[in-house]
Write a protein that holds these residues in place. Structure first.
Motif, PDB file in Angstrom:
ATOM      1  N   GLY B  62      38.390  41.525  44.108  1.00 31.86           N
ATOM      2  CA  GLY B  62      37.078  41.934  44.617  1.00 31.86           C
ATOM      3  C   GLY B  62      36.548  43.035  43.722  1.00 31.86           C
ATOM      4  N   ARG B  63      35.305  42.926  43.334  1.00 29.41           N
ATOM      5  CA  ARG B  63      34.768  43.896  42.392  1.00 29.41           C
ATOM      6  C   ARG B  63      33.387  44.337  42.864  1.00 29.41           C
ATOM      7  NH1 ARG B  63      35.628  43.424  36.506  1.00 29.41           N
ATOM      8  NH2 ARG B  63      36.260  41.314  36.966  1.00 29.41           N
ATOM      9  N   LEU B  64      33.185  45.637  42.814  1.00 30.44           N
ATOM     10  CA  LEU B  64      31.886  46.188  43.181  1.00 30.44           C
ATOM     11  C   LEU B  64      31.379  46.986  41.989  1.00 30.44           C
ATOM     12  CD1 LEU B  64      30.003  46.387  45.666  1.00 30.44           C
ATOM     13  CD2 LEU B  64      31.083  48.572  46.181  1.00 30.44           C
ATOM     14  N   GLY B  65      30.263  46.542  41.459  1.00 33.53           N
ATOM     15  CA  GLY B  65      29.720  47.212  40.284  1.00 33.53           C
ATOM     16  C   GLY B  65      28.363  47.816  40.576  1.00 33.53           C
ATOM     17  N   GLY B  77      33.609  38.338  43.409  1.00 37.45           N
ATOM     18  CA  GLY B  77      34.975  38.038  43.850  1.00 37.45           C
ATOM     19  C   GLY B  77      35.612  37.015  42.945  1.00 37.45           C
ATOM     20  N   GLY B  78      36.905  36.920  43.049  1.00 37.19           N
ATOM     21  CA  GLY B  78      37.608  35.945  42.229  1.00 37.19           C
ATOM     22  C   GLY B  78      38.893  35.503  42.907  1.00 37.19           C
ATOM     23  N   LEU B  79      39.245  34.258  42.682  1.00 42.52           N
ATOM     24  CA  LEU B  79      40.502  33.722  43.178  1.00 42.52           C
ATOM     25  C   LEU B  79      41.184  33.095  41.970  1.00 42.52           C
ATOM     26  CD1 LEU B  79      42.352  32.895  45.543  1.00 42.52           C
ATOM     27  CD2 LEU B  79      40.973  30.827  45.766  1.00 42.52           C
ATOM     28  N   GLY B  80      42.344  33.604  41.629  1.00 44.85           N
ATOM     29  CA  GLY B  80      42.963  33.162  40.387  1.00 44.85           C
ATOM     30  C   GLY B  80      44.362  32.631  40.574  1.00 44.85           C
ATOM     31  N   LEU B  81      44.770  31.839  39.612  1.00 43.84           N
ATOM     32  CA  LEU B  81      46.129  31.319  39.582  1.00 43.84           C
ATOM     33  C   LEU B  81      46.723  31.719  38.239  1.00 43.84           C
ATOM     34  CD1 LEU B  81      48.001  29.398  41.252  1.00 43.84           C
ATOM     35  CD2 LEU B  81      47.275  27.601  39.680  1.00 43.84           C
ATOM     36  N   ASP B  82      47.897  32.296  38.296  1.00 42.67           N
ATOM     37  CA  ASP B  82      48.553  32.758  37.078  1.00 42.67           C
ATOM     38  C   ASP B  82      49.942  32.140  37.034  1.00 42.67           C
ATOM     39  OD1 ASP B  82      49.562  34.090  34.938  1.00 42.67           O
ATOM     40  OD2 ASP B  82      49.236  36.100  35.714  1.00 42.67           O
ATOM     41  N   LEU B  83      50.135  31.227  36.134  1.00 44.79           N
ATOM     42  CA  LEU B  83      51.411  30.509  36.063  1.00 44.79           C
ATOM     43  C   LEU B  83      52.041  30.727  34.695  1.00 44.79           C
ATOM     44  CD1 LEU B  83      53.452  28.337  37.137  1.00 44.79           C
ATOM     45  CD2 LEU B  83      51.965  26.630  36.100  1.00 44.79           C
ATOM     46  N   PHE B  84      53.276  31.168  34.715  1.00 43.01           N
ATOM     47  CA  PHE B  84      54.015  31.270  33.455  1.00 43.01           C
ATOM     48  C   PHE B  84      55.377  30.626  33.678  1.00 43.01           C
ATOM     49  CE2 PHE B  84      57.042  33.329  30.607  1.00 43.01           C
ATOM     50  CZ  PHE B  84      56.428  33.062  29.394  1.00 43.01           C
ATOM     51  N   VAL B 104      35.417  32.303  40.106  1.00 37.58           N
ATOM     52  CA  VAL B 104      34.735  33.587  40.303  1.00 37.58           C
ATOM     53  C   VAL B 104      33.326  33.346  40.843  1.00 37.58           C
ATOM     54  CG1 VAL B 104      36.019  34.774  38.488  1.00 37.58           C
ATOM     55  CG2 VAL B 104      33.906  33.626  37.915  1.00 37.58           C
ATOM     56  N   TRP B 105      32.859  34.290  41.586  1.00 42.42           N
ATOM     57  CA  TRP B 105      31.509  34.167  42.120  1.00 42.42           C
ATOM     58  C   TRP B 105      30.927  35.557  42.343  1.00 42.42           C
ATOM     59  CZ3 TRP B 105      35.939  33.428  44.909  1.00 42.42           C
ATOM     60  CH2 TRP B 105      36.134  34.267  45.986  1.00 42.42           C
ATOM     61  N   ASP B 106      29.629  35.605  42.395  1.00 42.54           N
ATOM     62  CA  ASP B 106      28.925  36.815  42.828  1.00 42.54           C
ATOM     63  C   ASP B 106      27.637  36.380  43.509  1.00 42.54           C
ATOM     64  OD1 ASP B 106      26.828  36.511  40.894  1.00 42.54           O
ATOM     65  OD2 ASP B 106      28.176  37.340  39.388  1.00 42.54           O
ATOM     66  N   LYS B 107      26.895  37.330  44.003  1.00 45.19           N
ATOM     67  CA  LYS B 107      25.741  36.952  44.820  1.00 45.19           C
ATOM     68  C   LYS B 107      24.583  36.442  43.969  1.00 45.19           C
ATOM     69  CE  LYS B 107      23.466  41.409  45.195  1.00 45.19           C
ATOM     70  NZ  LYS B 107      22.905  42.406  46.100  1.00 45.19           N
ATOM     71  N   LEU B 108      24.673  36.643  42.652  1.00 47.78           N
ATOM     72  CA  LEU B 108      23.578  36.213  41.795  1.00 47.78           C
ATOM     73  C   LEU B 108      23.769  34.797  41.265  1.00 47.78           C
ATOM     74  CD1 LEU B 108      23.207  39.493  39.707  1.00 47.78           C
ATOM     75  CD2 LEU B 108      21.891  38.808  41.720  1.00 47.78           C
ATOM     76  N   GLN B 109      25.015  34.346  41.187  1.00 44.37           N
ATOM     77  CA  GLN B 109      25.263  33.040  40.580  1.00 44.37           C
ATOM     78  C   GLN B 109      26.223  32.228  41.434  1.00 44.37           C
ATOM     79  OE1 GLN B 109      25.764  33.293  36.122  1.00 44.37           O
ATOM     80  NE2 GLN B 109      26.059  35.420  36.648  1.00 44.37           N
ATOM     81  N   GLY B 343      29.314  51.833  36.796  1.00 46.05           N
ATOM     82  CA  GLY B 343      30.574  52.119  37.475  1.00 46.05           C
ATOM     83  C   GLY B 343      31.091  50.855  38.143  1.00 46.05           C
ATOM     84  N   THR B 344      32.405  50.661  38.083  1.00 38.78           N
ATOM     85  CA  THR B 344      32.989  49.466  38.698  1.00 38.78           C
ATOM     86  C   THR B 344      34.250  49.860  39.448  1.00 38.78           C
ATOM     87  OG1 THR B 344      32.290  48.233  36.737  1.00 38.78           O
ATOM     88  CG2 THR B 344      33.758  47.105  38.245  1.00 38.78           C
ATOM     89  N   ALA B 345      34.384  49.348  40.655  1.00 40.01           N
ATOM     90  CA  ALA B 345      35.640  49.501  41.399  1.00 40.01           C
ATOM     91  C   ALA B 345      36.183  48.106  41.635  1.00 40.01           C
ATOM     92  CB  ALA B 345      35.397  50.199  42.717  1.00 40.01           C
ATOM     93  N   MET B 346      37.442  47.914  41.304  1.00 43.85           N
ATOM     94  CA  MET B 346      38.017  46.579  41.457  1.00 43.85           C
ATOM     95  C   MET B 346      39.319  46.643  42.240  1.00 43.85           C
ATOM     96  SD  MET B 346      38.969  43.760  38.577  1.00 43.85           S
ATOM     97  CE  MET B 346      40.664  44.160  38.288  1.00 43.85           C
ATOM     98  N   LEU B 347      39.413  45.807  43.230  1.00 44.75           N
ATOM     99  CA  LEU B 347      40.650  45.679  43.997  1.00 44.75           C
ATOM    100  C   LEU B 347      41.314  44.382  43.558  1.00 44.75           C
ATOM    101  CD1 LEU B 347      42.393  46.802  46.325  1.00 44.75           C
ATOM    102  CD2 LEU B 347      41.038  45.392  47.882  1.00 44.75           C
ATOM    103  N   TYR B 348      42.543  44.494  43.105  1.00 45.72           N
ATOM    104  CA  TYR B 348      43.253  43.324  42.583  1.00 45.72           C
ATOM    105  C   TYR B 348      44.529  43.138  43.384  1.00 45.72           C
ATOM    106  CZ  TYR B 348      45.996  40.565  39.225  1.00 45.72           C
ATOM    107  OH  TYR B 348      46.767  39.608  38.622  1.00 45.72           O
ATOM    108  N   LEU B 349      44.630  42.018  44.021  1.00 50.45           N
ATOM    109  CA  LEU B 349      45.838  41.718  44.793  1.00 50.45           C
ATOM    110  C   LEU B 349      46.550  40.545  44.155  1.00 50.45           C
ATOM    111  CD1 LEU B 349      44.475  41.902  48.436  1.00 50.45           C
ATOM    112  CD2 LEU B 349      45.535  43.704  47.092  1.00 50.45           C
ATOM    113  N   ARG B 350      47.827  40.707  43.979  1.00 48.47           N
ATOM    114  CA  ARG B 350      48.599  39.631  43.355  1.00 48.47           C
ATOM    115  C   ARG B 350      49.796  39.303  44.237  1.00 48.47           C
ATOM    116  NH1 ARG B 350      50.012  37.537  37.938  1.00 48.47           N
ATOM    117  NH2 ARG B 350      52.069  36.670  38.215  1.00 48.47           N
TER     118      ARG B 350
END
Lengths: 232, 352
Positions: B62-65, B77-84, B104-109, B343-350
């Motif tokens: 989640g990102r607030l800019g 916001g974003g929902l990601g998959l990270d596979l190694f 990824v998405w935001d309210k503009l696109q 300014g950007t605040a980002m919450l990243y949960l993994r």
């Protein structure tokens, strides 16, 4: 502000997630494993790497066993149960010729990363610092100091702990024979951190890869210490 | 309390100076030495792995800019998959596969699917030669080093200097004595798979000191690539070349990173410079960085390159409750007009 409800919804959604185990602090991995392993084991033909957390292999019971054998409480952050420790199993053809494993340890001026190379029975072949921040760095990384760890096994650390508990000074205590490489407070602190880190690394190797081969030594040393303590 | 610590410092039958002839552990030693001699004759063979890093992570972002140019903050916001996944055999490591993709998405696109890394790497000759196929980071300047910029701290310079960071293609990388090499030929289309561009060749040679305190690199790139203003859109084809130099220097818990590039796009001079100072706590709980960058960026919608000066600071705090982090970035830049503050605040949960 129109985005406020969206922020609240996102925050709620994120905090309402199920408590899946999340990877917190990373274990100590080699910076350049190909090069490092070729240097540590010139005869190696390749290696395999694995990441193992205490949570995967025994959970709380194993974590308690680790603390008990180490003789110290574990740090709740960088020694947490879900820290993935990195192991490099070194091969010559299909034969295992050793392991490389590193641990993080808190030093006086920051984190210490200790790397051990051991033979298939857990005997130390070499020790080096991948990361060490101290004014006495040169003395610590000198082979005159690190070579003193060559040949030690986890059993030597268990004996050493036993001698210390009994207040004995013995020539057989190979760990006690290693002296701090410098005489400052910081050096003594980092030397103690090194001993703790090496012992922790060896215990984890023993538990994860060597079928707890030194567990009986720990039990016997503990029994003898208790017996002698009770006899007084 | 650990039971055997009860006896810490207890008296013994030792002499006054603490020395003794009586080794209480002699019997255990003898038994162990006999056992070790038996085992020496039976070397262990590598078997199937008993455990491995699952290498699969789910990311929630989640990102607030907010910017002094926009009336309202922008939430995305974003929902990601990270596979190694590392492929191991009984004689070593065959290679690895890596995928980092996001919705990824935001309210503009509208929501957009992003491919960051998606490649297969085959190892040969104990890491001296590795073949890479897929979508990977273009090996130019600092971006070729194993510095994780996937959501962490501040992006390095290739997005600004070249107009793309990852590309579809094939590469060879590995080690020759003390030198690391990294060569690639790629489509030049960035995140989009597009065969319309002639493509570009990239290469970097690097050296790192034994103690990993100093690293130096030289890079070059040439050919045609698409340069877009955002990751999502098709870019304008640009033909050009660059040479670059980079370095890192580590002291105590700090690291200095710097890179510079020079070349031409559509026959016009382009220059880039980036300097970053970063540090971290011993236990990885916080990371901080400050970065200064100057770019004469490739032209996107006109014949002339744009000039941009940027100063950015970032702090990343690990959130132990979920093993995730909160990142705060403050940046200011000048692109030919008044300075802008973002300014950007980002919450990243993994979740692994």
């Amino acid at each position: 502000m129109r985005s406020a409800p969206a922020v609240a919804i996102l925050a709620l959604a994120l905090t309402a997630l199920p408590p899946v185990r999340a990877m917190a602090i990373q274990g100590c991995t080699l910076r350049d494993p190909d090069r490092d392993i070729r240097r540590l084991f010139p005869e190696a033909t390749d290696y395999r790497s694995f990441f193992i957390a205490v949570a995967d292999r025994g959970g709380e019971d194993l974590q308690r066993k680790l603390a008990q054998r180490l003789g110290h409480a574990l740090d709740p952050v960088y020694e947490a149960i879900d820290v993935p420790y990195a192991y490099y199993q070194v091969l010559e053809g299909k034969q295992i010729i050793g392991y490389v494993a590193g641990v993080n340890q808190k030093g006086r001026y920051g984190g210490i990363q200790l790397i051990l190379a051991v033979d298939p029975r857990g005997q130390i072949l070499s020790l080096y610092y991948q990361k060490l921040s101290t004014p006495e760095r040169k003395q610590f990384i000198a082979t005159g100091f690190t070579d003193q760890f060559k040949g030690l096994t986890l059993a030597d650390f268990y004996y050493h702990a036993g001698y210390e508990r009994l207040g004995l000074k013995r020539k057989e205590d190979r760990v006690a024979a290693i002296a701090a490489p410098a005489d400052s407070d910081a050096a003594r602190h980092d030397f103690a951190a090194t001993l703790r880190g090496v012992m922790k690394d060896l215990i984890l190797l023993d538990l994860f890869w060597l079928e707890d081969r030194n567990g009986p030594v720990f039990d016997e040393v503990q029994r003898i210490v208790e017996q002698k303590g009770a006899g007084r | 309390m650990i039971p055997w610590l009860v006896f810490l410092g207890a008296g013994t039958n030792a002499a006054a100076d603490g020395t003794t002839n009586d080794d209480p552990f002699a019997e255990i030693r003898e038994e162990r030495e006999a056992r070790s001699a038996d085992e020496e004759a039976t070397p262990a063979l590598a078997a199937e792995p008993v455990a491995d890093d699952p290498g699969l992570g789910l990311e929630l972002i989640g990102r607030l800019g907010a910017s002094d140019r926009n009336a309202e903050p922008v939430l995305s916001g974003g929902l990601g998959l990270d596979l190694f996944r590392r492929v191991v055999t009984d004689s070593g490591t065959w290679g690895s596969f890596e995928a980092q993709v996001r919705l990824v998405w935001d309210k503009l696109q509208s929501p957009n699917f992003e491919v960051h890394n998606l490649f297969l790497e085959k190892r040969f000759l104990f890491g001296r030669l590795n073949l890479v196929l897929g979508h990977f980071q273009v090996p130019f300047n600092l971006e070729a080093l194993p510095i994780d910029t996937h959501t962490t701290l501040i992006q390095l310079g290739n997005r600004r200097a070249l107009g793309l960071k990852h590309d579809w293609g094939a590469g060879l990388r590995g080690q020759l004595a003390a030198i690391d090499y990294d060569l690639a030929y790629s489509l030049g289309s960035g995140m989009r798979f597009d065969l319309d561009t002639r493509g570009m060749a990239t290469g970097r040679l690097g050296w790192t000191s034994a103690a990993d305190t100093l690293g130096l690199g030289l890079s070059a790139i040439g050919g045609e690539r698409q340069v877009a203003t955002t990751l999502r859109e098709a870019g304008e084809p640009v033909t050009g070349w660059r040479v670059g130099a980079d370095l890192f220097y580590r002291i105590l818990f700090m690291r200095l990173l710097a890179e510079a590039s020079a070349g031409q796009d559509r026959g016009r001079r382009v220059l880039g410079l980036l300097v970053r100072l970063e540090g971290e706590s011993y236990d990885d709980l916080w990371h901080a960085a400050m970065q200064y960058g100057v770019n004469e960026s490739p032209a996107v919608h006109g014949p002339d390159p744009t000039h941009r000066v940027e100063l950015e600071a970032a702090l990343r705090l690990l959130l132990l409750s979920h093993g995730s982090f909160l990142r705060i970035n403050v940046a200011t830049h000048d692109q030919g007009g008044p300075w802008s503050l973002v300014g950007t605040a980002m919450l990243y949960l993994r979740f692994d």
